[in-house]
Write a protein that holds these residues in place. Structure first.
Motif, PDB file in Angstrom:
ATOM      1  N   ARG A 277      56.875  -1.295 -13.717  1.00 49.31           N
ATOM      2  CA  ARG A 277      55.740  -0.406 -13.445  1.00 49.31           C
ATOM      3  C   ARG A 277      55.103   0.078 -14.741  1.00 49.31           C
ATOM      4  NH1 ARG A 277      54.376   4.819 -13.323  1.00 49.31           N
ATOM      5  NH2 ARG A 277      56.347   5.365 -14.299  1.00 49.31           N
ATOM      6  N   LEU A 278      55.919   0.448 -15.706  1.00 51.18           N
ATOM      7  CA  LEU A 278      55.389   0.929 -16.981  1.00 51.18           C
ATOM      8  C   LEU A 278      54.646  -0.172 -17.735  1.00 51.18           C
ATOM      9  CD1 LEU A 278      58.352   3.165 -18.183  1.00 51.18           C
ATOM     10  CD2 LEU A 278      56.094   3.936 -17.406  1.00 51.18           C
ATOM     11  N   GLU A 279      55.129  -1.395 -17.624  1.00 49.87           N
ATOM     12  CA  GLU A 279      54.431  -2.521 -18.252  1.00 49.87           C
ATOM     13  C   GLU A 279      53.061  -2.715 -17.613  1.00 49.87           C
ATOM     14  OE1 GLU A 279      55.148  -7.317 -19.089  1.00 49.87           O
ATOM     15  OE2 GLU A 279      56.747  -6.075 -18.260  1.00 49.87           O
ATOM     16  N   ARG A 280      53.019  -2.656 -16.296  1.00 53.95           N
ATOM     17  CA  ARG A 280      51.742  -2.772 -15.593  1.00 53.95           C
ATOM     18  C   ARG A 280      50.819  -1.617 -15.951  1.00 53.95           C
ATOM     19  NH1 ARG A 280      52.168  -2.175  -9.252  1.00 53.95           N
ATOM     20  NH2 ARG A 280      52.359   0.003  -9.880  1.00 53.95           N
ATOM     21  N   ARG A 281      51.379  -0.421 -16.037  1.00 52.45           N
ATOM     22  CA  ARG A 281      50.601   0.764 -16.353  1.00 52.45           C
ATOM     23  C   ARG A 281      49.978   0.663 -17.741  1.00 52.45           C
ATOM     24  NH1 ARG A 281      51.216   5.648 -18.857  1.00 52.45           N
ATOM     25  NH2 ARG A 281      50.403   7.505 -17.793  1.00 52.45           N
ATOM     26  N   ALA A 282      50.736   0.166 -18.723  1.00 55.36           N
ATOM     27  CA  ALA A 282      50.211   0.034 -20.090  1.00 55.36           C
ATOM     28  C   ALA A 282      49.048  -0.951 -20.135  1.00 55.36           C
ATOM     29  CB  ALA A 282      51.326  -0.397 -21.029  1.00 55.36           C
ATOM     30  N   ALA A 283      49.175  -2.045 -19.387  1.00 54.61           N
ATOM     31  CA  ALA A 283      48.092  -3.023 -19.356  1.00 54.61           C
ATOM     32  C   ALA A 283      46.844  -2.421 -18.709  1.00 54.61           C
ATOM     33  CB  ALA A 283      48.540  -4.269 -18.591  1.00 54.61           C
ATOM     34  N   LEU A 284      47.036  -1.669 -17.619  1.00 55.08           N
ATOM     35  CA  LEU A 284      45.900  -1.040 -16.951  1.00 55.08           C
ATOM     36  C   LEU A 284      45.251   0.023 -17.834  1.00 55.08           C
ATOM     37  CD1 LEU A 284      47.395  -0.646 -13.374  1.00 55.08           C
ATOM     38  CD2 LEU A 284      45.380  -1.998 -13.956  1.00 55.08           C
ATOM     39  N   GLN A 285      46.046   0.721 -18.618  1.00 56.53           N
ATOM     40  CA  GLN A 285      45.505   1.766 -19.493  1.00 56.53           C
ATOM     41  C   GLN A 285      44.527   1.166 -20.498  1.00 56.53           C
ATOM     42  OE1 GLN A 285      48.612   4.208 -21.123  1.00 56.53           O
ATOM     43  NE2 GLN A 285      47.306   6.018 -20.998  1.00 56.53           N
ATOM     44  N   ARG A 286      44.845  -0.013 -20.975  1.00 53.80           N
ATOM     45  CA  ARG A 286      43.918  -0.701 -21.895  1.00 53.80           C
ATOM     46  C   ARG A 286      42.689  -1.207 -21.142  1.00 53.80           C
ATOM     47  NH1 ARG A 286      49.028  -2.612 -23.575  1.00 53.80           N
ATOM     48  NH2 ARG A 286      48.758  -4.530 -22.362  1.00 53.80           N
ATOM     49  N   GLU A 287      42.924  -1.781 -19.991  1.00 55.65           N
ATOM     50  CA  GLU A 287      41.839  -2.390 -19.212  1.00 55.65           C
ATOM     51  C   GLU A 287      40.852  -1.355 -18.679  1.00 55.65           C
ATOM     52  OE1 GLU A 287      41.466  -4.645 -14.885  1.00 55.65           O
ATOM     53  OE2 GLU A 287      43.328  -4.824 -16.041  1.00 55.65           O
ATOM     54  N   LEU A 288      41.357  -0.180 -18.305  1.00 54.76           N
ATOM     55  CA  LEU A 288      40.532   0.829 -17.630  1.00 54.76           C
ATOM     56  C   LEU A 288      40.168   2.003 -18.530  1.00 54.76           C
ATOM     57  CD1 LEU A 288      42.411   1.023 -14.194  1.00 54.76           C
ATOM     58  CD2 LEU A 288      40.423  -0.365 -14.770  1.00 54.76           C
ATOM     59  N   ALA A 289      40.298   1.842 -19.829  1.00 54.92           N
ATOM     60  CA  ALA A 289      40.080   2.973 -20.743  1.00 54.92           C
ATOM     61  C   ALA A 289      38.720   3.630 -20.526  1.00 54.92           C
ATOM     62  CB  ALA A 289      40.233   2.509 -22.189  1.00 54.92           C
ATOM     63  N   GLY A 290      37.683   2.835 -20.406  1.00 56.85           N
ATOM     64  CA  GLY A 290      36.350   3.398 -20.209  1.00 56.85           C
ATOM     65  C   GLY A 290      36.221   4.127 -18.892  1.00 56.85           C
ATOM     66  N   GLU A 291      36.797   3.572 -17.847  1.00 61.83           N
ATOM     67  CA  GLU A 291      36.693   4.199 -16.531  1.00 61.83           C
ATOM     68  C   GLU A 291      37.544   5.470 -16.451  1.00 61.83           C
ATOM     69  OE1 GLU A 291      36.065   2.545 -12.019  1.00 61.83           O
ATOM     70  OE2 GLU A 291      37.362   1.432 -13.372  1.00 61.83           O
ATOM     71  N   LEU A 292      38.660   5.505 -17.162  1.00 61.61           N
ATOM     72  CA  LEU A 292      39.461   6.722 -17.202  1.00 61.61           C
ATOM     73  C   LEU A 292      38.647   7.888 -17.766  1.00 61.61           C
ATOM     74  CD1 LEU A 292      42.924   5.395 -18.458  1.00 61.61           C
ATOM     75  CD2 LEU A 292      42.330   6.138 -16.148  1.00 61.61           C
ATOM     76  N   ALA A 293      37.863   7.602 -18.796  1.00 63.08           N
ATOM     77  CA  ALA A 293      37.003   8.647 -19.363  1.00 63.08           C
ATOM     78  C   ALA A 293      35.972   9.105 -18.344  1.00 63.08           C
ATOM     79  CB  ALA A 293      36.330   8.129 -20.628  1.00 63.08           C
ATOM     80  N   GLN A 294      35.442   8.172 -17.554  1.00 64.18           N
ATOM     81  CA  GLN A 294      34.471   8.527 -16.521  1.00 64.18           C
ATOM     82  C   GLN A 294      35.122   9.401 -15.439  1.00 64.18           C
ATOM     83  OE1 GLN A 294      32.548   5.037 -14.894  1.00 64.18           O
ATOM     84  NE2 GLN A 294      32.383   4.088 -16.915  1.00 64.18           N
ATOM     85  N   VAL A 295      36.365   9.091 -15.098  1.00 61.92           N
ATOM     86  CA  VAL A 295      37.084   9.882 -14.098  1.00 61.92           C
ATOM     87  C   VAL A 295      37.223  11.322 -14.564  1.00 61.92           C
ATOM     88  CG1 VAL A 295      39.344  10.241 -13.034  1.00 61.92           C
ATOM     89  CG2 VAL A 295      38.328   7.959 -13.043  1.00 61.92           C
ATOM     90  N   ARG A 296      37.660  11.506 -15.798  1.00 60.59           N
ATOM     91  CA  ARG A 296      37.869  12.869 -16.303  1.00 60.59           C
ATOM     92  C   ARG A 296      36.529  13.610 -16.413  1.00 60.59           C
ATOM     93  NH1 ARG A 296      41.653  16.253 -17.679  1.00 60.59           N
ATOM     94  NH2 ARG A 296      43.176  14.714 -16.993  1.00 60.59           N
ATOM     95  N   THR A 297      35.478  12.923 -16.825  1.00 67.50           N
ATOM     96  CA  THR A 297      34.167  13.561 -16.891  1.00 67.50           C
ATOM     97  C   THR A 297      33.716  14.004 -15.507  1.00 67.50           C
ATOM     98  OG1 THR A 297      33.531  12.297 -18.848  1.00 67.50           O
ATOM     99  CG2 THR A 297      31.757  13.202 -17.509  1.00 67.50           C
ATOM    100  N   ALA A 298      33.913  13.125 -14.520  1.00 73.12           N
ATOM    101  CA  ALA A 298      33.525  13.468 -13.150  1.00 73.12           C
ATOM    102  C   ALA A 298      34.320  14.663 -12.644  1.00 73.12           C
ATOM    103  CB  ALA A 298      33.734  12.267 -12.234  1.00 73.12           C
ATOM    104  N   ALA A 299      35.608  14.707 -12.949  1.00 70.61           N
ATOM    105  CA  ALA A 299      36.439  15.823 -12.497  1.00 70.61           C
ATOM    106  C   ALA A 299      36.038  17.126 -13.183  1.00 70.61           C
ATOM    107  CB  ALA A 299      37.908  15.510 -12.767  1.00 70.61           C
ATOM    108  N   GLN A 300      35.760  17.066 -14.453  1.00 72.94           N
ATOM    109  CA  GLN A 300      35.345  18.265 -15.187  1.00 72.94           C
ATOM    110  C   GLN A 300      34.012  18.790 -14.677  1.00 72.94           C
ATOM    111  OE1 GLN A 300      35.549  16.563 -19.113  1.00 72.94           O
ATOM    112  NE2 GLN A 300      37.572  17.435 -19.530  1.00 72.94           N
ATOM    113  N   ARG A 301      33.127  17.863 -14.334  1.00 70.01           N
ATOM    114  CA  ARG A 301      31.823  18.263 -13.816  1.00 70.01           C
ATOM    115  C   ARG A 301      31.970  18.929 -12.445  1.00 70.01           C
ATOM    116  NH1 ARG A 301      29.676  13.486 -13.188  1.00 70.01           N
ATOM    117  NH2 ARG A 301      29.143  13.290 -15.397  1.00 70.01           N
ATOM    118  N   ALA A 302      32.865  18.398 -11.618  1.00 64.94           N
ATOM    119  CA  ALA A 302      33.034  18.915 -10.257  1.00 64.94           C
ATOM    120  C   ALA A 302      33.924  20.148 -10.199  1.00 64.94           C
ATOM    121  CB  ALA A 302      33.620  17.823  -9.361  1.00 64.94           C
ATOM    122  N   ALA A 303      34.787  20.322 -11.196  1.00 72.45           N
ATOM    123  CA  ALA A 303      35.781  21.409 -11.130  1.00 72.45           C
ATOM    124  C   ALA A 303      35.904  22.104 -12.476  1.00 72.45           C
ATOM    125  CB  ALA A 303      37.130  20.848 -10.696  1.00 72.45           C
TER     126      ALA A 303
END
Length: 318
Positions: A277-303
């Motif tokens: 699971r951690l190996e998969r998670r590390a790969a996704l963290q690299r792949e989704l780096a830009g979208e992770l930033a969008q998620v946090r921005t959306a959450a900060q804007r909403a809350a």
């Protein structure tokens, strides 16, 4: 001869599986059937053939008074099935994973039927341990009603931090479709929202529901799934007594070191571990780096209270 409603209500051997119109669907079960049924929805594995139907209103008239029930509420894709199966393995109390009737009521609330379901699910096979119910995500919409029905209920609110949640549920088109559907149904997401906005709204809806539940259920606690994954034995030892379960250290160590934690909890024949699971998670963290930033921005804007929500979850850890 058909069972009477009173006979159905008397024992967990007659499981209220779901509702069809005015009827309750009753499935024959026993301890072994509950244990092998990873989920109690369409994937249920009955003790034998022969599901029956009985008028829901008639069953409600003879249902036993509800007993205090222990709960696992969760945000999905956070190890809830693994946690439920581990708690089942270390103690003799009955464990019910994702009862279909509860999920139905999340989509079509009905106070009288909820009372019936809670009474039927609370039945035990003897002993002093309360039945443990692992709900599913739609049931989070019923949290206020469940808490009001039994304010003394012990519960664990299993969650992931915002970034960890995004990595868990944005990892495939199928998972993304689930996020969009559930966010639209329960989190008030506007049409046209992107996946990052849907994810942020879904996480916030659940964190607010959990925060309210902590206030309504004094016996409730939270658990960050990453902590459970990292040290299952210590987590089980701390959590089991909070849920009214036995916590024998030797048995916990045996379970934590056994096959349950080296296979996929929903498909026991498939090898899977926390390292994988951690190996998969590390790969996704690299792949989704830009979208992770969008998620946090959306959450900060909403809350604007995002940091406070995150802190409240951590402060209530088991």
């Amino acid at each position: 001869m058909p069972l009477t409603p009173a006979e159905i209500a008397a024992t967990p051997d007659h499981f209220l599986h779901s509702f069809e119109g005015a009827d309750a669907v009753i499935v024959p079960m026993d301890r072994a059937a509950y244990a092998r049924s990873i989920f109690l929805d369409a994937r249920i594995s009955p003790a034998r053939d022969g599901a029956a139907r009985v008028g829901a209103a008639r069953l409600a008239e003879v249902a036993p008074p509800p007993r205090t029930t222990a709960w696992i509420f969760h945000v999905a894709h956070c190890g809830s099935t693994l946690l439920a199966r581990a708690l089942e393995a270390i103690s003799p109390g009955l464990v019910l994973r994702e009862p279909m009737a509860l999920r139905q009521l999340a989509f079509a609330p009905d106070a009288e039927r909820l009372g019936l379901v809670l009474a039927m699910l609370s039945r035990r096979y003897g002993g002093v341990e309360p039945t443990l119910i692992k709900a599913n995500v739609p049931v989070n919409a019923l949290l206020p009603a469940i808490a009001a029905a039994d304010p003394a209920a012990p519960a664990v609110l299993l969650y992931l931090g915002l970034d960890d949640y995004a990595l868990a549920v944005l990892r495939s088109p199928q998972h993304r479709g689930w996020v969009r559907d559930i966010a639209a149904r329960f989190a008030g997401v506007a049409p046209g929202a992107n996946d990052a906005e849907c994810l942020a709204a879904l996480w916030l809806w659940q964190m607010r529901a959990f925060a309210a539940t902590l206030a309504a259920l004094p016996q409730a606690c939270t658990l960050d799934a990453e902590r459970f994954y990292a040290d299952p034995a210590a987590t089980l030892a701390a959590l089991a007594p909070r849920l009214g379960r036995q916590a024998d250290p030797a048995r916990i160590a045996e379970v934590a070191d056994g096959a349950l934690f080296s296979t996929y909890s929903k498909r026991p024949g498939l090898a899977f571990s926390n390292a994988a699971r951690l190996e998969r998670r590390a790969a996704l963290q690299r792949e989704l780096a830009g979208e992770l930033a969008q998620v946090r921005t959306a959450a900060q804007r909403a809350a604007p209270d995002l940091a406070d929500l995150e802190a409240r979850m951590g402060a209530a850890e088991v």
